[in-house]
Design a protein around this motif. Sequence first.
Motif: not given
Length: 237
Positions: A20-28
């Motif tokens: 979930k955190e990987i997704a957040r950082q990549l979305a950012q």
Amino acid sequence: MRTEHAHTALITGANRGIGKEIARQLAQRGFAVFIGSRDMAKGREAAEELCQAGYEATFIHLDVTDPVSIKNACGVFSQKADHLDVLVNNAGILEDHGENILKLNPELLDRALKSNVSGPIMIIQDFLCFLQQSSTGGRIINVSSGAGALHDMSTYAPAYSISKTALNAVTRQFAGALQEHNIAVNCVDPGWVRTDMGGTGASRPVEKGAETIVWLATEAPHHETGKFWHDKREIAW
Ligand SMILES: NC(=O)c1ccc[n+]([C@@H]2O[C@H](COP(=O)([O-])OP(=O)(O)OC[C@H]3O[C@@H](n4cnc5c(N)ncnc54)[C@H](OP(=O)(O)O)[C@@H]3O)[C@@H](O)[C@H]2O)c1
């Protein structure tokens, strides 16, 4: 809406924890992210959270142990995007609880191998056609573990550890096979991270656990392939 031009990333097991955190950082960082999740409600919720924060995120139902689910996920992905720049095989299970190799239940080992090894292989095979369409050169990151490192392996969590060693081998195999396709394939030990798997006593927050994976997905030189990483440094197998 089809994502024709944006950088795209698919993360498996992105409904919680490190994924979930990987997704957040990549979305950012401007990626259109695809939240692979076998749990429909949690997957939708994770995608919705990112959308509400102004990012582009799409839930994709994906059980990494189910070939039909993977094929269906490919179908859904193809309706939304024509290329995949980053694939993160993050979903994984750790079911050993004090197990010892001397009494290891083969079913426990089979489950670990299915989720942590066969799943990533099938996903890479099925999403390869989209990775080949990446204009930046595709990047595959397999989330492994220090437990899979052979150089200091002992008796910890045999089914899990053996599966992560095998995932490292999978990384080498695909790195070799995909070099001529301009697709980099690496694996990462995220360290001991505070998630449902790592537990509350773990030393690292999810932000740190995701850091090297996101670096390999974005800034790391593309010629780096077939390697095992921890904190942005190559480590021994
Ligand atoms: N935490 C650590 O200290 C640590 C250390 C080294 C390596 N790792 C690795 O990092 C990765 C993420 O771990 P984590 O700590 O974030 O674990 P976690 O909190 O337990 O999350 C695991 C994720 O994998 C998903 N998953 C498991 N089986 C799946 C399947 N068959 N299909 C689709 N998704 C599936 C889970 O989905 P559900 O919600 O549906 O169960 C969940 O989203 C794993 O590969 C793990 O081995 C973690």
